[in-house]
Design a protein around this motif. Structure first.
Motif, PDB file in Angstrom:
ATOM      1  N   PRO A 208       0.783  -1.237   0.000  1.00 20.27           N
ATOM      2  CA  PRO A 208       0.000   0.000   0.000  1.00 20.27           C
ATOM      3  C   PRO A 208       0.814   1.285   0.000  1.00 20.27           C
ATOM      4  CG  PRO A 208      -0.007  -0.975   2.182  1.00 20.27           C
ATOM      5  CD  PRO A 208       0.671  -1.953   1.278  1.00 20.27           C
ATOM      6  N   GLN A 209       2.150   1.194   0.157  1.00 16.95           N
ATOM      7  CA  GLN A 209       2.899   2.423   0.380  1.00 16.95           C
ATOM      8  C   GLN A 209       4.341   2.287  -0.070  1.00 16.95           C
ATOM      9  OE1 GLN A 209       3.018   3.426   4.497  1.00 16.95           O
ATOM     10  NE2 GLN A 209       3.931   5.432   4.199  1.00 16.95           N
ATOM     11  N   ASP A 210       4.813   3.281  -0.793  1.00 14.88           N
ATOM     12  CA  ASP A 210       6.230   3.414  -1.095  1.00 14.88           C
ATOM     13  C   ASP A 210       6.895   4.087   0.107  1.00 14.88           C
ATOM     14  OD1 ASP A 210       8.753   4.118  -1.974  1.00 14.88           O
ATOM     15  OD2 ASP A 210       8.086   5.041  -3.838  1.00 14.88           O
ATOM     16  N   PRO A 211       7.875   3.449   0.743  1.00 12.89           N
ATOM     17  CA  PRO A 211       8.475   4.055   1.938  1.00 12.89           C
ATOM     18  C   PRO A 211       9.288   5.309   1.656  1.00 12.89           C
ATOM     19  CG  PRO A 211       9.622   2.039   1.337  1.00 12.89           C
ATOM     20  CD  PRO A 211       8.410   2.107   0.480  1.00 12.89           C
ATOM     21  N   GLY A 212       9.631   5.551   0.389  1.00  7.46           N
ATOM     22  CA  GLY A 212      10.305   6.799   0.044  1.00  7.46           C
ATOM     23  C   GLY A 212      11.820   6.745   0.121  1.00  7.46           C
ATOM     24  N   SER A 213      12.371   5.844   0.922  1.00  5.58           N
ATOM     25  CA  SER A 213      13.816   5.632   1.014  1.00  5.58           C
ATOM     26  C   SER A 213      14.039   4.173   1.371  1.00  5.58           C
ATOM     27  CB  SER A 213      14.453   6.524   2.070  1.00  5.58           C
ATOM     28  OG  SER A 213      15.807   6.156   2.288  1.00  5.58           O
ATOM     29  N   TRP A 214      15.064   3.571   0.768  1.00  3.24           N
ATOM     30  CA  TRP A 214      15.371   2.167   1.065  1.00  3.24           C
ATOM     31  C   TRP A 214      16.509   2.024   2.070  1.00  3.24           C
ATOM     32  CZ3 TRP A 214      11.549  -0.676  -0.021  1.00  3.24           C
ATOM     33  CH2 TRP A 214      10.732  -0.372  -1.115  1.00  3.24           C
ATOM     34  N   ASP A 215      17.003   3.125   2.569  1.00  2.45           N
ATOM     35  CA  ASP A 215      18.062   3.109   3.571  1.00  2.45           C
ATOM     36  C   ASP A 215      17.474   2.632   4.903  1.00  2.45           C
ATOM     37  OD1 ASP A 215      20.059   3.676   5.451  1.00  2.45           O
ATOM     38  OD2 ASP A 215      20.715   5.465   4.378  1.00  2.45           O
TER      39      ASP A 215
ATOM     40  N   PHE B 120      10.787   3.649   9.503  1.00  2.00           N
ATOM     41  CA  PHE B 120      10.109   2.948  10.590  1.00  2.00           C
ATOM     42  C   PHE B 120       8.925   2.175  10.019  1.00  2.00           C
ATOM     43  CE2 PHE B 120       8.680   7.201   9.870  1.00  2.00           C
ATOM     44  CZ  PHE B 120       7.346   7.019   9.597  1.00  2.00           C
ATOM     45  N   LEU B 121       8.740   2.226   8.691  1.00  2.00           N
ATOM     46  CA  LEU B 121       7.515   1.749   8.061  1.00  2.00           C
ATOM     47  C   LEU B 121       7.516   0.230   7.842  1.00  2.00           C
ATOM     48  CD1 LEU B 121       7.041   4.530   5.369  1.00  2.00           C
ATOM     49  CD2 LEU B 121       5.787   4.278   7.517  1.00  2.00           C
ATOM     50  N   VAL B 122       6.412  -0.405   8.203  1.00  2.00           N
ATOM     51  CA  VAL B 122       6.243  -1.829   7.957  1.00  2.00           C
ATOM     52  C   VAL B 122       6.350  -2.121   6.462  1.00  2.00           C
ATOM     53  CG1 VAL B 122       4.585  -3.723   8.058  1.00  2.00           C
ATOM     54  CG2 VAL B 122       4.892  -2.245  10.036  1.00  2.00           C
ATOM     55  N   ASN B 123       5.851  -1.203   5.629  1.00  2.00           N
ATOM     56  CA  ASN B 123       5.898  -1.440   4.191  1.00  2.00           C
ATOM     57  C   ASN B 123       7.322  -1.408   3.641  1.00  2.00           C
ATOM     58  OD1 ASN B 123       3.023  -1.685   3.571  1.00  2.00           O
ATOM     59  ND2 ASN B 123       2.909   0.418   4.289  1.00  2.00           N
ATOM     60  N   TRP B 124       8.213  -0.718   4.317  1.00  2.00           N
ATOM     61  CA  TRP B 124       9.638  -0.815   3.967  1.00  2.00           C
ATOM     62  C   TRP B 124      10.123  -2.235   4.217  1.00  2.00           C
ATOM     63  CZ3 TRP B 124      13.857  -2.335   6.809  1.00  2.00           C
ATOM     64  CH2 TRP B 124      15.114  -2.106   6.250  1.00  2.00           C
ATOM     65  N   SER B 125       9.813  -2.736   5.395  1.00  2.00           N
ATOM     66  CA  SER B 125      10.324  -4.045   5.778  1.00  2.00           C
ATOM     67  C   SER B 125       9.725  -5.168   4.946  1.00  2.00           C
ATOM     68  CB  SER B 125      10.051  -4.292   7.262  1.00  2.00           C
ATOM     69  OG  SER B 125      10.858  -5.322   7.765  1.00  2.00           O
ATOM     70  N   SER B 126       8.500  -4.991   4.470  1.00  2.00           N
ATOM     71  CA  SER B 126       7.871  -6.011   3.628  1.00  2.00           C
ATOM     72  C   SER B 126       8.693  -6.275   2.377  1.00  2.00           C
ATOM     73  CB  SER B 126       6.456  -5.572   3.234  1.00  2.00           C
ATOM     74  OG  SER B 126       5.642  -5.426   4.370  1.00  2.00           O
ATOM     75  N   VAL B 127       9.344  -5.235   1.894  1.00  2.00           N
ATOM     76  CA  VAL B 127      10.210  -5.366   0.715  1.00  2.00           C
ATOM     77  C   VAL B 127      11.644  -5.645   1.139  1.00  2.00           C
ATOM     78  CG1 VAL B 127      11.087  -4.218  -1.356  1.00  2.00           C
ATOM     79  CG2 VAL B 127       8.735  -3.779  -0.583  1.00  2.00           C
ATOM     80  N   ALA B 128      12.165  -4.813   2.043  1.00  2.00           N
ATOM     81  CA  ALA B 128      13.596  -4.792   2.330  1.00  2.00           C
ATOM     82  C   ALA B 128      14.085  -6.010   3.105  1.00  2.00           C
ATOM     83  CB  ALA B 128      13.959  -3.518   3.085  1.00  2.00           C
TER      84      ALA B 128
ATOM     85  N   TRP C 260       0.540   0.960  14.906  1.00  2.00           N
ATOM     86  CA  TRP C 260       1.895   0.620  15.308  1.00  2.00           C
ATOM     87  C   TRP C 260       2.125  -0.880  15.208  1.00  2.00           C
ATOM     88  CZ3 TRP C 260       5.895   3.563  15.432  1.00  2.00           C
ATOM     89  CH2 TRP C 260       7.059   3.163  16.080  1.00  2.00           C
ATOM     90  N   GLY C 261       3.206  -1.252  14.516  1.00  2.00           N
ATOM     91  CA  GLY C 261       3.487  -2.669  14.293  1.00  2.00           C
ATOM     92  C   GLY C 261       4.004  -3.395  15.517  1.00  2.00           C
ATOM     93  N   GLY C 262       4.764  -2.715  16.388  1.00  3.83           N
ATOM     94  CA  GLY C 262       5.285  -3.395  17.575  1.00  3.83           C
ATOM     95  C   GLY C 262       6.014  -4.679  17.229  1.00  3.83           C
TER      96      GLY C 262
ATOM     97  N   ASN D 174       4.379  -8.656   8.893  1.00  2.95           N
ATOM     98  CA  ASN D 174       4.433  -8.219   7.486  1.00  2.95           C
ATOM     99  C   ASN D 174       5.806  -8.374   6.845  1.00  2.95           C
ATOM    100  OD1 ASN D 174       1.831  -7.363   8.081  1.00  2.95           O
ATOM    101  ND2 ASN D 174       1.977  -5.516   6.865  1.00  2.95           N
ATOM    102  N   ARG D 175       6.790  -8.876   7.580  1.00  2.00           N
ATOM    103  CA  ARG D 175       8.142  -8.970   7.033  1.00  2.00           C
ATOM    104  C   ARG D 175       8.286 -10.295   6.282  1.00  2.00           C
ATOM    105  NH1 ARG D 175      12.770  -8.268  10.416  1.00  2.00           N
ATOM    106  NH2 ARG D 175      11.907  -9.887  11.744  1.00  2.00           N
ATOM    107  N   LEU D 176       7.874 -10.275   5.034  1.00  2.00           N
ATOM    108  CA  LEU D 176       7.836 -11.488   4.229  1.00  2.00           C
ATOM    109  C   LEU D 176       9.207 -11.795   3.635  1.00  2.00           C
ATOM    110  CD1 LEU D 176       4.525 -10.951   2.233  1.00  2.00           C
ATOM    111  CD2 LEU D 176       4.877 -12.450   4.204  1.00  2.00           C
ATOM    112  N   ARG D 177       9.734 -12.947   3.967  1.00  2.00           N
ATOM    113  CA  ARG D 177      10.966 -13.443   3.344  1.00  2.00           C
ATOM    114  C   ARG D 177      10.521 -14.416   2.252  1.00  2.00           C
ATOM    115  NH1 ARG D 177      16.524 -11.929   4.469  1.00  2.00           N
ATOM    116  NH2 ARG D 177      17.830 -13.792   4.391  1.00  2.00           N
ATOM    117  N   LEU D 178      10.809 -14.092   1.010  1.00  2.00           N
ATOM    118  CA  LEU D 178      10.182 -14.781  -0.125  1.00  2.00           C
ATOM    119  C   LEU D 178      11.104 -15.741  -0.856  1.00  2.00           C
ATOM    120  CD1 LEU D 178       8.241 -11.698  -1.525  1.00  2.00           C
ATOM    121  CD2 LEU D 178       7.281 -13.621  -0.253  1.00  2.00           C
TER     122      LEU D 178
END
Length: 509
Positions: free
Chosen positions: A35-42, A47-55, A410-412, A498-502
């Protein structure tokens, strides 16, 4: 030198934990809706869950925690606590390379944490999570010591995510931080191949990954903020997985009724709240905050809007969180008492109240509308202001420019109340733009120094009761993570965080 505890793990244990057993690469492409581009991959910028879903697929940490929530080795094969816990020695995995061929070694670990805890990291939201680390010392090419300024009972888990992801020193030194934001290099099972901001990111398999080549040849992430569009793309077969929190409760049956699709629901650490501006406006009055909570029937919201896919909460954490107190009960739904408290506080009928929400969160949009109706029944005139998610999270909340109340999801992800409470309540933290409570600060700092986990749990539970007494937010519910999945996706494990390892996922032809 005193050795307190030693834990040694082998590559085979990690392989079992990550379900890594095959090095065969399958010629298949998976498409995921995020649902969201985190804007930075660093890693230190987010702090975004959507970053971690990819990264999670681009980077590795020293430790790894998978969907089963068990902590196992990542880039470290073993660790031991030395000098009564004031030092942790990590033995590093040999023969690992970053995606550009740069070698992984102790210098990369030191560079990562010097950067995280230095000037660059101070500009981001992650540094405070790792403040227990005073310095990282290189012992040899594959051994590092972490010296601790104070104990951190959650540190090993924190090393499995977000800011602790190991980054390449030579690459960043040569290209700079801004380049790295859009062109990240890690040691993970997939490497970034193409990134179109706000649209998509493509990952290609990194066949030289230390644990074996992924079964997928490619993973495409499409940033689809509109839930109905994401579900439509899933139904059309143009998306294979829709990750949380995209799927509206009202569309669960639509997915279930499609024989090619499934809903996967798993308990998650994600909690929802409406937090208060405790500094100014009518919500600066504790009586008003308590009245607002008592005016809202949260159980009815869970039953009617969330279809039971959530659990009520009394503090800003779910039942799986260390520090959760099952004896702590939410403030009761009592609209008459709410009216009395508002009258006592001198709040006149028709007084305006603003709630800020994430504009692309359709489910919470419905929840906010119902909350507005409840508050109207006790005399408050509520307006709901939607923001683009990145604007709300990066600009409005940290700068203290919200309305009277604002949505906080908050993902916690550490499943430890410290990771929520410290960042939400400690003076000066990004997510605490309004409140300052020296007594609460002291308790938050003290629990981090406790090595006795039973005592630490008691203190965390007391902190939860204290924040409830101070009425710092409306704790709404702990929501399940809902994934929409095409049945051709094989070996898929729904991650609670949400941290999917694929790397073990493949597509059935």
């Amino acid at each position: 030198m005193q050795v307190r505890k030693t834990r040694v793990f082998t590559h085979s244990l990690l392989a079992s934990a990550l379900m890594l057993g095959s090095v065969t690469a399958y010629a298949s492409t998976l498409t995921v809706s995020s649902p969201q581009d985190p804007g930075s991959w660093d890693p230190i910028d987010t702090f975004l869950v959507n970053w971690s879903s990819v990264a999670t697929n681009i980077f590795d940490g020293l430790t790894y925690r998978g969907p089963d929530l068990k902590l196992v080795p990542g880039l470290a094969t073993a660790w031991e606590e030395l000098d009564k816990g004031s030092r942790i020695r990590f033995t590093l995995r040999e023969g690992v390379t970053f995606h550009n061929g740069e070698p992984f070694n102790a210098q990369a670990v030191k560079f990562t944490f010097d950067r995280l805890l230095g000037e660059e990291g101070a500009r981001g939201p992650q540094a405070s999570n790792y403040s227990a680390i005073s310095e990282v010392n290189v012992i040899d090419d594959y051994t590092v010591d972490f010296r601790l300024a104070q104990p951190d009972p959650v540190l090993l888990t924190k090393l499995a995510g977000y800011g602790a992801m190991i980054v390449p020193p030579q690459y960043i030194t040569e290209h700079g931080d801004e380049h790295f934001n859009r062109n990240p290099i890690g040691t993970g099972p997939f490497k970034l191949a193409d990134y179109t901001p706000r649209e998509s990111v493509r990952l290609d398999a990194y066949e030289d990954h230390w644990a074996g080549a992924p079964k997928l040849s490619q993973v495409n992430y499409r940033f689809i903020s509109e839930p109905a569009t994401a579900v439509a793309e899933l139904q059309a077969g143009r998306v294979d997985i829709v990750i949380p929190p995209t799927i509206p409760i009202g569309m669960i049956d639509t997915i279930k009724n499609n024989p090619s699709l499934s809903i996967v629901s798993v308990a998650s650490p994600t909690v929802e709240a409406l937090r208060f501006n405790t500094k100014s406006g009518i919500t600066a009055d504790e009586r008003v905050r308590k009245a607002i909570i008592m005016a809202v029937d949260r159980d009815a919201i869970i039953d009617s809007i969330l279809a039971g896919e959530a659990q009520s909460i009394a503090s800003f954490q779910g039942a799986l969180s260390f520090g959760y107190d099952p004896e702590l009960k939410p403030l009761p739904y009592d609209p008459q008492q709410a009216k009395s408290l508002l009258k006592e506080a001198g709040i006149k009928p028709g007084t305006q109240l603003q709630i800020d929400v994430r504009g692309n969160d359709s489910t919470f949009g419905e929840v906010a509308q119902v909350i507005a109706s409840y508050l109207q029944m006790v005399g408050l005139n509520v307006s709901i202001r939607p923001y683009e998610t990145n604007v709300l999270l990066n600009d409005i909340i940290p700068a203290g420019r919200t309305g009277d109340m604002f949505q906080q999801k908050w993902g916690g992800w550490t499943f430890d109340y410290d990771n929520t409470a410290y960042l939400m309540y400690h003076t000066g933290e990004r997510w605490n733009p309004y409140d300052s409570d020296p007594k609460l600060d002291k308790m938050l700092e003290e629990q981090r120094s406790l090595t006795d986990q039973a005592k630490r749990e008691q203190l965390l539970q007391f902190i939860a009761r204290y924040t409830q007494d101070r009425v710092l937010e409306i704790p709404l519910y702990n929501v399940n993570a809902l994934y929409g999945v095409n049945n051709r996706v094989q070996n898929f494990q729904a991650a609670p965080d949400n941290r999917l390892r694929l790397n073990e996922v493949y597509i059935a032809e």
